[in-house]
Motif scaffolding. Sequence first.
Motif, PDB file in Angstrom:
ATOM      1  N   ALA A   1       5.929 -18.553 -12.718  1.00 35.24           N
ATOM      2  CA  ALA A   1       5.441 -17.433 -11.980  1.00 35.24           C
ATOM      3  C   ALA A   1       3.936 -17.209 -11.908  1.00 35.24           C
ATOM      4  CB  ALA A   1       6.388 -16.191 -12.706  1.00 35.24           C
TER       5      ALA A   1
ATOM      6  N   GLU B   1       5.457 -18.124  13.716  1.00 35.10           N
ATOM      7  CA  GLU B   1       3.904 -18.468  13.322  1.00 35.10           C
ATOM      8  C   GLU B   1       3.683 -18.188  11.945  1.00 35.10           C
ATOM      9  OE1 GLU B   1       1.504 -16.544  16.526  1.00 35.10           O
ATOM     10  OE2 GLU B   1      -0.189 -16.943  14.927  1.00 35.10           O
ATOM     11  N   ARG B   2       3.810 -17.228  11.390  1.00 39.16           N
ATOM     12  CA  ARG B   2       3.572 -16.664  10.103  1.00 39.16           C
ATOM     13  C   ARG B   2       4.144 -17.853   9.219  1.00 39.16           C
ATOM     14  NH1 ARG B   2       5.578 -10.959   7.587  1.00 39.16           N
ATOM     15  NH2 ARG B   2       4.940 -11.387   5.552  1.00 39.16           N
TER      16      ARG B   2
ATOM     17  N   LEU C   1       3.101  -8.695 -11.589  1.00 39.76           N
ATOM     18  CA  LEU C   1       2.171  -9.298 -10.586  1.00 39.76           C
ATOM     19  C   LEU C   1       2.593 -11.044 -10.406  1.00 39.76           C
ATOM     20  CD1 LEU C   1       0.170  -7.598  -9.463  1.00 39.76           C
ATOM     21  CD2 LEU C   1      -1.774  -8.819 -10.928  1.00 39.76           C
ATOM     22  N   ALA C   2       2.796 -11.466 -11.566  1.00 42.15           N
ATOM     23  CA  ALA C   2       3.334 -12.955 -11.459  1.00 42.15           C
ATOM     24  C   ALA C   2       4.599 -13.276 -10.837  1.00 42.15           C
ATOM     25  CB  ALA C   2       3.217 -13.690 -12.781  1.00 42.15           C
ATOM     26  N   PHE C   3       5.616 -12.382 -10.973  1.00 41.34           N
ATOM     27  CA  PHE C   3       6.847 -12.512 -10.337  1.00 41.34           C
ATOM     28  C   PHE C   3       6.817 -12.303  -8.995  1.00 41.34           C
ATOM     29  CE2 PHE C   3       9.730 -14.697 -13.079  1.00 41.34           C
ATOM     30  CZ  PHE C   3       9.380 -14.369 -14.426  1.00 41.34           C
TER      31      PHE C   3
ATOM     32  N   LYS D   1       0.931  -1.186   0.131  1.00 38.95           N
ATOM     33  CA  LYS D   1      -0.161  -0.086  -0.090  1.00 38.95           C
ATOM     34  C   LYS D   1       1.034   1.182   0.118  1.00 38.95           C
ATOM     35  CE  LYS D   1      -4.163  -1.640   1.901  1.00 38.95           C
ATOM     36  NZ  LYS D   1      -4.736  -2.173   3.412  1.00 38.95           N
TER      37      LYS D   1
ATOM     38  N   GLU E   1       6.793 -14.155  -3.265  1.00 40.04           N
ATOM     39  CA  GLU E   1       6.109 -14.448  -2.008  1.00 40.04           C
ATOM     40  C   GLU E   1       5.934 -15.869  -1.518  1.00 40.04           C
ATOM     41  OE1 GLU E   1       3.350 -10.544  -1.885  1.00 40.04           O
ATOM     42  OE2 GLU E   1       2.095 -12.448  -0.911  1.00 40.04           O
ATOM     43  N   GLU E   2       5.634 -16.509  -2.605  1.00 40.08           N
ATOM     44  CA  GLU E   2       5.430 -18.019  -2.309  1.00 40.08           C
ATOM     45  C   GLU E   2       6.727 -18.936  -2.050  1.00 40.08           C
ATOM     46  OE1 GLU E   2       1.411 -18.369  -1.980  1.00 40.08           O
ATOM     47  OE2 GLU E   2       2.485 -20.271  -2.292  1.00 40.08           O
ATOM     48  N   LYS E   3       7.622 -18.651  -2.870  1.00 40.62           N
ATOM     49  CA  LYS E   3       8.897 -19.437  -2.680  1.00 40.62           C
ATOM     50  C   LYS E   3       9.886 -18.943  -2.075  1.00 40.62           C
ATOM     51  CE  LYS E   3       7.176 -22.297  -5.548  1.00 40.62           C
ATOM     52  NZ  LYS E   3       6.783 -23.538  -5.902  1.00 40.62           N
TER      53      LYS E   3
ATOM     54  N   GLU F   1      -0.269 -26.174   4.602  1.00 35.70           N
ATOM     55  CA  GLU F   1      -0.896 -27.417   4.382  1.00 35.70           C
ATOM     56  C   GLU F   1       0.266 -28.320   3.823  1.00 35.70           C
ATOM     57  OE1 GLU F   1      -2.251 -23.972   3.804  1.00 35.70           O
ATOM     58  OE2 GLU F   1      -1.918 -24.243   2.171  1.00 35.70           O
TER      59      GLU F   1
ATOM     60  N   SER G   1       4.109 -12.666  -6.871  1.00 37.14           N
ATOM     61  CA  SER G   1       3.702 -14.091  -6.279  1.00 37.14           C
ATOM     62  C   SER G   1       4.731 -15.057  -6.014  1.00 37.14           C
ATOM     63  CB  SER G   1       2.422 -14.374  -7.073  1.00 37.14           C
ATOM     64  OG  SER G   1       1.364 -13.485  -7.171  1.00 37.14           O
ATOM     65  N   LEU G   2       5.484 -15.281  -7.351  1.00 42.67           N
ATOM     66  CA  LEU G   2       6.470 -16.067  -7.157  1.00 42.67           C
ATOM     67  C   LEU G   2       7.375 -16.087  -5.796  1.00 42.67           C
ATOM     68  CD1 LEU G   2       7.629 -18.680  -8.790  1.00 42.67           C
ATOM     69  CD2 LEU G   2       9.332 -17.031  -9.614  1.00 42.67           C
TER      70      LEU G   2
ATOM     71  N   LEU H   1       2.107 -20.808   9.258  1.00 39.68           N
ATOM     72  CA  LEU H   1       0.915 -20.838   8.477  1.00 39.68           C
ATOM     73  C   LEU H   1       0.922 -20.619   7.161  1.00 39.68           C
ATOM     74  CD1 LEU H   1      -1.025 -18.314  10.878  1.00 39.68           C
ATOM     75  CD2 LEU H   1      -1.823 -20.695  10.579  1.00 39.68           C
ATOM     76  N   LEU H   2       2.047 -20.100   6.666  1.00 46.36           N
ATOM     77  CA  LEU H   2       2.391 -19.959   5.159  1.00 46.36           C
ATOM     78  C   LEU H   2       2.623 -21.443   4.560  1.00 46.36           C
ATOM     79  CD1 LEU H   2       4.988 -17.117   4.751  1.00 46.36           C
ATOM     80  CD2 LEU H   2       2.704 -17.296   3.623  1.00 46.36           C
TER      81      LEU H   2
ATOM     82  N   ASN I   1      -1.648 -17.958  -5.618  1.00 48.08           N
ATOM     83  CA  ASN I   1      -1.607 -16.858  -4.851  1.00 48.08           C
ATOM     84  C   ASN I   1      -2.956 -16.194  -4.607  1.00 48.08           C
ATOM     85  OD1 ASN I   1      -0.878 -14.947  -2.667  1.00 48.08           O
ATOM     86  ND2 ASN I   1       0.876 -14.384  -3.817  1.00 48.08           N
TER      87      ASN I   1
ATOM     88  N   GLU J   1       2.046 -19.325  -9.766  1.00 48.66           N
ATOM     89  CA  GLU J   1       2.107 -18.930  -8.223  1.00 48.66           C
ATOM     90  C   GLU J   1       1.290 -17.880  -8.254  1.00 48.66           C
ATOM     91  OE1 GLU J   1       3.241 -20.225  -5.708  1.00 48.66           O
ATOM     92  OE2 GLU J   1       4.476 -21.743  -7.134  1.00 48.66           O
ATOM     93  N   LEU J   2       0.692 -16.833  -9.228  1.00 53.14           N
ATOM     94  CA  LEU J   2      -0.097 -15.911  -9.151  1.00 53.14           C
ATOM     95  C   LEU J   2      -1.421 -16.357  -9.137  1.00 53.14           C
ATOM     96  CD1 LEU J   2      -0.672 -12.829  -9.659  1.00 53.14           C
ATOM     97  CD2 LEU J   2      -0.944 -13.243 -11.987  1.00 53.14           C
TER      98      LEU J   2
ATOM     99  N   GLU K   1      15.458 -23.194  -6.896  1.00 49.09           N
ATOM    100  CA  GLU K   1      14.604 -23.021  -8.031  1.00 49.09           C
ATOM    101  C   GLU K   1      14.288 -21.830  -8.354  1.00 49.09           C
ATOM    102  OE1 GLU K   1      12.487 -27.318  -8.231  1.00 49.09           O
ATOM    103  OE2 GLU K   1      11.170 -25.780  -8.860  1.00 49.09           O
TER     104      GLU K   1
END
Lengths: 317, 199
Positions: free
Chosen positions: B45, A149-150, A94-96, A69, A101-103, A157, A98-99, A153-154, B52, B48-49, A176
């Motif tokens: 990517a 904790e974060r 946006l896609a990268f 923000k 954040e996830e990996k 699963e 997310s990558l 939760l991340l 996410n 993942e989007l 990777e």
Amino acid sequence: MAAPMELFCWSGGWGLPSVDLDSLTVLTYARFTGAPLKVHKVTNPWQSPSGTLPALRTSHGEVISVPHKIITHLRKEKYNADYDLSARQGADTLAFMSLLEEKLLPVLIHTFWVDTKNYVEVTRKWYAEAMPFPLNFFLPGRMQRQFMERLQLLCGEHRPENEEELEKELYQEARECLTLLSQRLGSQKFFFGDAPASLDAFVFGYLALLLQARLPSGKLQAHLRGLQNLCAYCTHVLSLYFPWDGAEGPPPRQTPAGPETEEEPYRRRNQVLSVLAGLAAMVGYALLSGIVSIQRTTPARAPGTRSLSMAEEDEEE
Amino acid sequence: MSKVPFIHVGNQVVSELGPIVQFVKAKGHSLSDGLDEVQKAEMKAYMELVNNMLLTAELYLQWCDETTVGEITHARYGSPYPWPLNHILAYQKQWEVKRKMKAIGWGNKTLDQVLEDVDQCCQALSQRLGTQPYFFNKQPTELDALVFGHLYTILTTQLTNDELSEKVKNYSNLLAFCRRIEQHYFEDRGKGSSSIRSS
């Protein structure tokens, strides 16, 4: 005239303008766009207007504390690093993200806050030394619990049977991810050509922390060092946008003499002071409880010493 | 207890998309072999989007939107179990999901903000797809399968409000993409199951 925007963020260390991922990302984005921010580098999150770091106080007094923000607000104020991007490049951003954040994020948290060696020798050490009394006693521990904790939760699963498997899987995916980033960057200066965009700010945040911090247990660091273009990218951004901050600490390859010599006068002084205090306490106790008595009159020197030896015998009994 | 979806091969059971793709790849079939390194990076990517944003939005809608929870999710989730287990498990799952949302920063989002995010995600997918038949031109890849799975579910599942599927319908190339895959790969499965044409 409206008040200038103020940014509160964690202060620098390990050769970086900030030790915290979110603060570093926001700072980098601001430098990329030349946004006129008044930066307050603090070591106490309670000094920030929102209680967390980073936090932006806008020119209207509003406080924003979520990094995405903050960047959106800067964009609205016409400090937009993504202005020249095509729609397709915006989608890629946006896609990268997310990558990342996830990996990468889970492993970054794990490396700095969960891995015991790293946490004790690097992370906790920095925070405990930087924070004022009495926060340095409980805040690093609390932050660690929040991060753990974060992380839980991340990855909830995907939890296989034991910790080691999970760790191996996480690090495998992070390696990777780094390789993918390296392939996407190729030989370009920035991810979308010659000018930096918001994606560069995010990627730089992760890479800089992983590369610069002197981690005793740096499995991901070793892999990252092997990806030449990412290392060059990191150094390039640091030298171009943070020339003064980047020169504060020593480069990672040298022996750790830099920051320790800065701390040394204080450490030495503290050591001397604590020894003196200990001595004073012991002598004072000895005098007050009569174990040792000082006779002022010179002829009474012999009895003085005798009483000393008698008192010592008493003490031994 | 393994998770759905899973495939059963001989005496091996492989569940969830990632491992299934790996398993099939090990047997010599891979959809992304024709991609170069940069394209593979982009594909990962975008996957993942989708995970996410779309997956989290679906979870949010199922478990954090009170109307949907009350009318659909609780009943559906608890249906295999006897009373009072059905209520207890449903509440427990809801609590877990809410905790996860908070951890990833979605805890304070309103439904409108979530729909905004879904719109952004669909916009990104739509821009990436452009006028091509599949995301990486002529051949479908894992990304196409993943996107189709999510979009098809969103378009065909009846919920209390249709805003989520409306967001997807705004992008004509995504709709066309779903119809094309449905017709090409699923039309011989029979017309009995729900199809996009009827919604």
